[in-house]
Structures are given as structure tokens and as C-alpha cells.
Scaffold this motif. Structure first.
Motif, PDB file in Angstrom:
ATOM      1  N   GLN A 193       0.832  -1.201   0.000  1.00  0.00           N
ATOM      2  CA  GLN A 193       0.000   0.000   0.000  1.00  0.00           C
ATOM      3  C   GLN A 193       0.867   1.251   0.000  1.00  0.00           C
ATOM      4  N   GLN A 194       1.978   1.225   0.736  1.00  0.00           N
ATOM      5  CA  GLN A 194       2.882   2.366   0.738  1.00  0.00           C
ATOM      6  C   GLN A 194       3.519   2.540  -0.627  1.00  0.00           C
ATOM      7  N   GLY A 195       3.844   1.438  -1.298  1.00  0.00           N
ATOM      8  CA  GLY A 195       4.396   1.510  -2.648  1.00  0.00           C
ATOM      9  C   GLY A 195       3.415   2.152  -3.609  1.00  0.00           C
ATOM     10  N   PHE A 223       5.370  18.540 -13.028  1.00  0.00           N
ATOM     11  CA  PHE A 223       6.601  18.945 -13.716  1.00  0.00           C
ATOM     12  C   PHE A 223       6.333  19.205 -15.193  1.00  0.00           C
ATOM     13  N   ASN A 224       5.594  18.289 -15.839  1.00  0.00           N
ATOM     14  CA  ASN A 224       5.296  18.465 -17.263  1.00  0.00           C
ATOM     15  C   ASN A 224       4.474  19.722 -17.502  1.00  0.00           C
ATOM     16  N   LEU A 243       2.262   9.492  -5.738  1.00  0.00           N
ATOM     17  CA  LEU A 243       2.964  10.756  -5.546  1.00  0.00           C
ATOM     18  C   LEU A 243       3.919  11.038  -6.705  1.00  0.00           C
ATOM     19  N   ALA A 244       4.605  10.005  -7.181  1.00  0.00           N
ATOM     20  CA  ALA A 244       5.533  10.180  -8.297  1.00  0.00           C
ATOM     21  C   ALA A 244       4.783  10.583  -9.568  1.00  0.00           C
ATOM     22  N   ALA A 245       3.642   9.974  -9.814  1.00  0.00           N
ATOM     23  CA  ALA A 245       2.848  10.327 -10.998  1.00  0.00           C
ATOM     24  C   ALA A 245       2.343  11.764 -10.904  1.00  0.00           C
TER      25      ALA A 245
END
Length: 190
Positions: free
Chosen positions: A119-121, A135-136, A127-129
Motif C-alpha cells: 500500500q505504501q508503494g 513537472f510536465n 505521488l511520483a505520478a
């Protein structure tokens, strides 16, 4: 062991025997014989399988809900030794595949940790997405702003207009990289 526990185990044993007998009956009825070489029709076979599945589900639910605590506290050993080698093999497999309660508890804790880390992964991936999409968006906004500033600088600059520059660039021939590097190495200022 209390009398209530013995009654519970006897009830459970009776239900298990009934299920075992029903399995034997269904297997005998579905097996082709010399008298009846035809295989049982599919709807009838499906009906018998549904009855078996229903009885198994009821027994499984009973064991899981009502008798789970009692069965975790007990170790079941047959009173008589199984007769043939096949039954002995089955019994040895059944007895050695049951885990000790302490090991089962540790296994459950490990699975809980694995699920927690999974679940943390998923949270990290989310969060990374989000960070990548942000950023884009910022990069596109920055590129647009740089393009606007360049256009403003070209518009304010004295000299030929952008249309003139485009027509001049169409008339000129492409310059090779070697020519640009040799010019740059001469030290002539522009």
C-alpha cells in the motif's frame, strides 16, 4: 476437554462424514459403467456439483466461524492407524502440512507487513505520478513563456522583421557543423 467441545467436534465429524459420503456417491454416479457407458448429461452433472459445492461451503463456513478457536487449540490425531499405504501417505501429508499456531500467527503478521508495504508503494507511485504531471505542466508553461519572451524580443529588435528573416533564411544554404566550428575557433567576435 469439556463436554461442550466434544459435542462440537462430534457434530463437525458427522458433517465431514456426510460430505465424504456425498463425494463418494457423486463419483460413483458420474463414473461410466459397462451397464451405462454414457457419460452423465451436463445439466445433471452440474446440479450434483452445485450440491457438493454448497455442502462444502456450509462446512467450511462452520469450521471458519464457529469452530476456528477450538480447532486452533487442539491437535487432531487418528485413534487407529490407517490400513493401507495410500491412507498412510494421505495421513502423513495432512499431519505435516498443518502449521503450529505460533508459526501461523507469525505468517499472518508477515502478510500484514507485506500488504502494508504494498500500500505504501502504491502511495509512492501515486505521488511520483502527480509530481511528474506537475513537472510536465510547469515545463510546458515555462516553454510557452520563453517563446513569448523571444517573440517580444524579436518584435522589439531593430532591423529586419521576422518575415524578412524567414525569407532570407529560405534563400540561404544550410551551413555544415565543421564550418561553424572552424569559424568559432578563429576568435572573430560577432
Amino acid at each position: 476437554m469439556s463436554d461442550a467441545h466434544i459435542v462440537e467436534l462430534e457434530t463437525l465429524r458427522r458433517q465431514l462424514q456426510q460430505l465424504h459420503e456425498l463425494f463418494a456417491v457423486v463419483i460413483d454416479e458420474t463414473r461410466p459403467t459397462p451397464d451405462n457407458p454414457h457419460v452423465m448429461p451436463w445439466p445433471e452433472l452440474l446440479s450434483k456439483f452445485n450440491v457438493l459445492a454448497g455442502k462444502y461451503a456450509i462446512l467450511s463456513h462452520t469450521v471458519g466461524q464457529k469452530h476456528a478457536r477450538l480447532l486452533k487449540e487442539l491437535s487432531v490425531v487418528p485413534q487407529t492407524r490407517p490400513g493401507d499405504i495410500h491412507e498412510q501417505n494421505i495421513m502423513s501429508v495432512l499431519l505435516r502440512t498443518k502449521l503450529a499456531p505460533e508459526i501461523e500467527k507469525e505468517e499472518e503478521e508477515i502478510w500484514a507487513q507485506v500488504q502494508s508495504s504494498a500500500q505504501q508503494g502504491q502511495i509512492h507511485e501515486s505521488l511520483a505520478a502527480t509530481a511528474m504531471s506537475t513537472f510536465n505542466a510547469l515545463r510546458k508553461r515555462h516553454a510557452g513563456r520563453v517563446q513569448e519572451l523571444l517573440q517580444e524580443a524579436v518584435d522589439r529588435a531593430p532591423g529586419p522583421s521576422a518575415a524578412t528573416l524567414e525569407s532570407d533564411s529560405a534563400d540561404t544554404k544550410p551551413v555544415a557543423l565543421e564550418e561553424i566550428l572552424s569559424f568559432a575557433s578563429t576568435g572573430v567576435s560577432i
